[in-house]
Design a protein around this motif. Structure first.
Motif, PDB file in Angstrom:
ATOM      1  N   GLU A 299      12.235  -0.147  -2.555  1.00 39.25           N
ATOM      2  CA  GLU A 299      10.606  -0.286  -1.883  1.00 39.25           C
ATOM      3  C   GLU A 299       9.735   0.493  -3.013  1.00 39.25           C
ATOM      4  O   GLU A 299       9.818   1.539  -2.909  1.00 39.25           O
ATOM      5  CB  GLU A 299      10.546   0.244  -0.537  1.00 39.25           C
ATOM      6  CG  GLU A 299       9.585  -0.510   0.308  1.00 39.25           C
ATOM      7  CD  GLU A 299       9.992  -0.300   1.988  1.00 39.25           C
ATOM      8  OE1 GLU A 299       8.940  -0.179   2.679  1.00 39.25           O
ATOM      9  OE2 GLU A 299      11.021  -0.561   2.406  1.00 39.25           O
TER      10      GLU A 299
ATOM     11  N   PRO B 132       5.417   1.398  -3.178  1.00 41.84           N
ATOM     12  CA  PRO B 132       4.001   1.067  -2.560  1.00 41.84           C
ATOM     13  C   PRO B 132       3.395  -0.089  -3.111  1.00 41.84           C
ATOM     14  O   PRO B 132       3.595  -0.443  -4.156  1.00 41.84           O
ATOM     15  CB  PRO B 132       3.123   2.393  -2.927  1.00 41.84           C
ATOM     16  CG  PRO B 132       4.204   3.168  -3.664  1.00 41.84           C
ATOM     17  CD  PRO B 132       5.290   2.509  -4.064  1.00 41.84           C
ATOM     18  N   LEU B 133       2.222  -0.490  -2.041  1.00 40.01           N
ATOM     19  CA  LEU B 133       1.491  -1.588  -2.549  1.00 40.01           C
ATOM     20  C   LEU B 133       0.695  -1.218  -3.745  1.00 40.01           C
ATOM     21  O   LEU B 133       0.111  -0.372  -3.786  1.00 40.01           O
ATOM     22  CB  LEU B 133       0.651  -2.066  -1.439  1.00 40.01           C
ATOM     23  CG  LEU B 133       1.288  -2.890  -0.428  1.00 40.01           C
ATOM     24  CD1 LEU B 133       0.267  -3.026   0.866  1.00 40.01           C
ATOM     25  CD2 LEU B 133       1.628  -4.109  -1.038  1.00 40.01           C
TER      26      LEU B 133
ATOM     27  N   ALA C 210      -4.484  -5.386   3.030  1.00 39.60           N
ATOM     28  CA  ALA C 210      -3.526  -4.323   2.968  1.00 39.60           C
ATOM     29  C   ALA C 210      -3.355  -3.386   2.069  1.00 39.60           C
ATOM     30  O   ALA C 210      -3.325  -2.184   2.199  1.00 39.60           O
ATOM     31  CB  ALA C 210      -2.180  -4.794   3.431  1.00 39.60           C
ATOM     32  N   ALA C 211      -3.823  -3.603   0.607  1.00 37.80           N
ATOM     33  CA  ALA C 211      -3.509  -3.067  -0.502  1.00 37.80           C
ATOM     34  C   ALA C 211      -4.603  -1.975  -0.662  1.00 37.80           C
ATOM     35  O   ALA C 211      -5.772  -2.307  -0.081  1.00 37.80           O
ATOM     36  CB  ALA C 211      -3.571  -4.087  -1.668  1.00 37.80           C
TER      37      ALA C 211
ATOM     38  N   SER D  41      -2.934  -4.404  -9.163  1.00 39.18           N
ATOM     39  CA  SER D  41      -2.562  -5.833  -9.158  1.00 39.18           C
ATOM     40  C   SER D  41      -3.777  -6.646  -9.795  1.00 39.18           C
ATOM     41  O   SER D  41      -3.742  -7.627 -10.402  1.00 39.18           O
ATOM     42  CB  SER D  41      -1.947  -6.123  -7.848  1.00 39.18           C
ATOM     43  OG  SER D  41      -2.968  -6.076  -6.869  1.00 39.18           O
TER      44      SER D  41
END
Length: 448
Positions: A354, A356-357, A384-385, A409
RNA sequence: GCCGGGGUAGGGUAGUUGGACAUCCUUUGGGACUGUGGAUCCCAUGACCCGGGUUCGAAUCCCGGCUCCGGCCCCA
């Protein structure tokens, strides 16, 4: 010279903290689903709480201090005693059983080594009010599931103190400490010699602690019957002689309260056998192992430990059992079952994929800073990011460079042109493609 | 408390028959490049764990301490 962190403590960088948070959350979600409610207790307590439970000698390994009022205080070295103190103080009249879980830092003044720190974290659960096999099976299954939920495979060993306790009563009190030490240290040869020397080799102690696995139970039941016959021949006083002083000869007096706290019938293995059966239904693999001695002090019968590989000398990641502690702490006696998991040791061997965003960077030219701040504010409410904004007074190019280096991103590019059109430029940082979109569209595109 | 092995920029390292401003990579900040990132180049910041001793001179040798790693003891 800069100031160093105290010995045996650790700093958790963002990556570490993220991993710890993920694992903690997984475990706590599971605890909640089993009906265990979270509680917290103070970081420090009266020193007495811990000396009552474990004897005065443990003060050596405790961060103990006098506060400004001259009171003897201690940073908690474990959490079972504080939880039971809380139970006695506030929860004695609550409906039983109580299912509680906790997560907290603990402190011990010890030499640090692999998997051992002066500040460490314990995660645990206590089921208060029952010592039936049903309660024990639930707690043990839960412990094993928790460890699995972290992606760690643990080797569960299940023991029962009744037989050893009875055998110990049949050997002279003066010899018990030595015998216990040899059992604990797995010194078979020395143990055998000792037993022979004191004429106790007929009790089957060595055979008992060597029993492992499923067939161990059947053999143990036979041994229990033999022992029952033997103990009938002993005078009552002899049988009742406490085991507690014998276990810790270095501590005098302050442990007498703990004498003879064994379960009503130490030799009744039906209870233990039932537990083993229930665990099978839970789908939990356990190795029956009578060698686990785990503080005969307040554990009443069932004890268990879970080990993991890859940890060096400190390979135990979980320990627990059924105990009576409420009475010692001034409450009405209640049987409880619980365990503690060494969270740091889990973290050493956990494998996590997993991540983090990835953040979204709002990139702007100075003239439209206000619009950029507003856009960032709205995006934070809508996606959410993480959303980040330049605070270094950098130019557009440098801001994009920064966005790239933090692994963003997307970048939302805002300049006078965008503000005029009412549409911002959304740039995909991995492909470099761009679109002109309204803030609302960007929110939808980046999702919740 | 005991035994063994280590400590050179934020991270990783070179340098230890004692010798001048301590090497290189990376990271960070700035610039070339104030409307478009990842590359390149330039500049800057940044270290001999601490304290004594030996010496003309110590990152280097000696002693003590601190601390990290592994193990022992302990592990409630």
């Amino acid at each position: 010279m800069t100031i160093q962190r105290p010995r045996g403590t650790r700093d958790f960088l963002p990556e570490d903290s993220f991993k710890r948070g993920v694992v903690r959350k997984r475990m706590q979600d599971l605890l909640e689903r089993w009906g265990y409610q979270e509680i917290s207790t103070p970081t420090f307590e009266h020193l007495e709480l811990f000396t009552i439970k474990s004897g005065a000698s443990i003060t050596e390994e405790i961060y103990a201090f006098k506060d400004k009022g001259g009171r003897d205080m201690a940073l908690r070295p474990e959490l079972t005693a504080p939880v039971m103190r809380m139970y006695v103080n506030e929860l004695q009249t609550a409906a039983k059983p109580l299912r509680l879980h906790y997560f907290g830092n603990c402190f011990r003044y010890e030499r640090p080594q692999k998997g051992r720190f002066r500040e460490f974290w314990q995660l645990g659960a206590e089921l208060i009010g029952s010592d039936r096999p049903d309660a024990e099976a639930e707690v043990i299954a839960l412990a094993q599931k928790l460890i699995e939920s972290a992606g760690v495979s643990g080797d569960l060993h299940l023991g029962y103190l009744g037989l050893i306790r009875t055998m110990m009563k049949m050997i002279p009190a003066s010899e018990r400490p030595a015998v216990m030490k040899f059992i604990d240290k797995k010194e078979r040869t020395l143990l055998a010699e000792k037993l022979q020397e004191i004429g106790a080799d007929h009790l089957g102690l060595i055979e008992l602690i060597d029993l492992k696995g499923r067939q161990a139970l059947d053999r143990a039941m036979e041994m229990a019957e033999d022992l029952a016959r033997l103990s009938e021949n002993l005078p009552p006083d002899e049988v009742l002689a406490g085991t507690s002083e014998a276990v810790s000869p270095d501590v005098t007096g302050d442990r007498s309260a703990r004498s003879d706290r064994a379960a009503p019938s130490d030799l009744d293995l039906a209870h233990f056998s039932e537990l083993v059966g229930l665990l099978e239904i839970y789908g939990v693999e356990a190795t029956v192992d009578f060698e686990i001695v785990r503080g005969l002090e307040y554990y009443t019968g069932t004890v268990f430990e879970i080990y993991a590989s890859g940890l060096g000398a400190q390979n135990q990641i979980c320990g627990g059992g059924t105990y009576m502690l409420a009475g010692l702490l001034g409450g009405q006696e209640t049987r409880s079952t619980g365990f503690g998991i060494g969270f740091d040791r889990i973290m050493e061997i956990v494998a996590l994929d997993e991540k983090p965003l990835a953040p979204v960077a709002v990139v702007f030219v100075p003239q439209v800073r206000s619009e950029a701040v507003r856009a960032a504010k709205e995006l934070r409410d809508g996606i959410a990011a993480p959303v980040v904004l330049d605070v270094m007074g950098r130019g557009l190019g440098a801001q994009l460079k920064q966005a790239s280096s933090i692994g963003a991103s997307f970048a939302v590019i805002i300049g006078p042109k965008e503000v005029e059109e009412g549409k911002f430029t959304l740039r995909d940082m991995s492909t470099g493609s761009q679109e002109s979109l309204t803030l609302k569209e960007i929110r939808e595109r980046l999702g919740e």
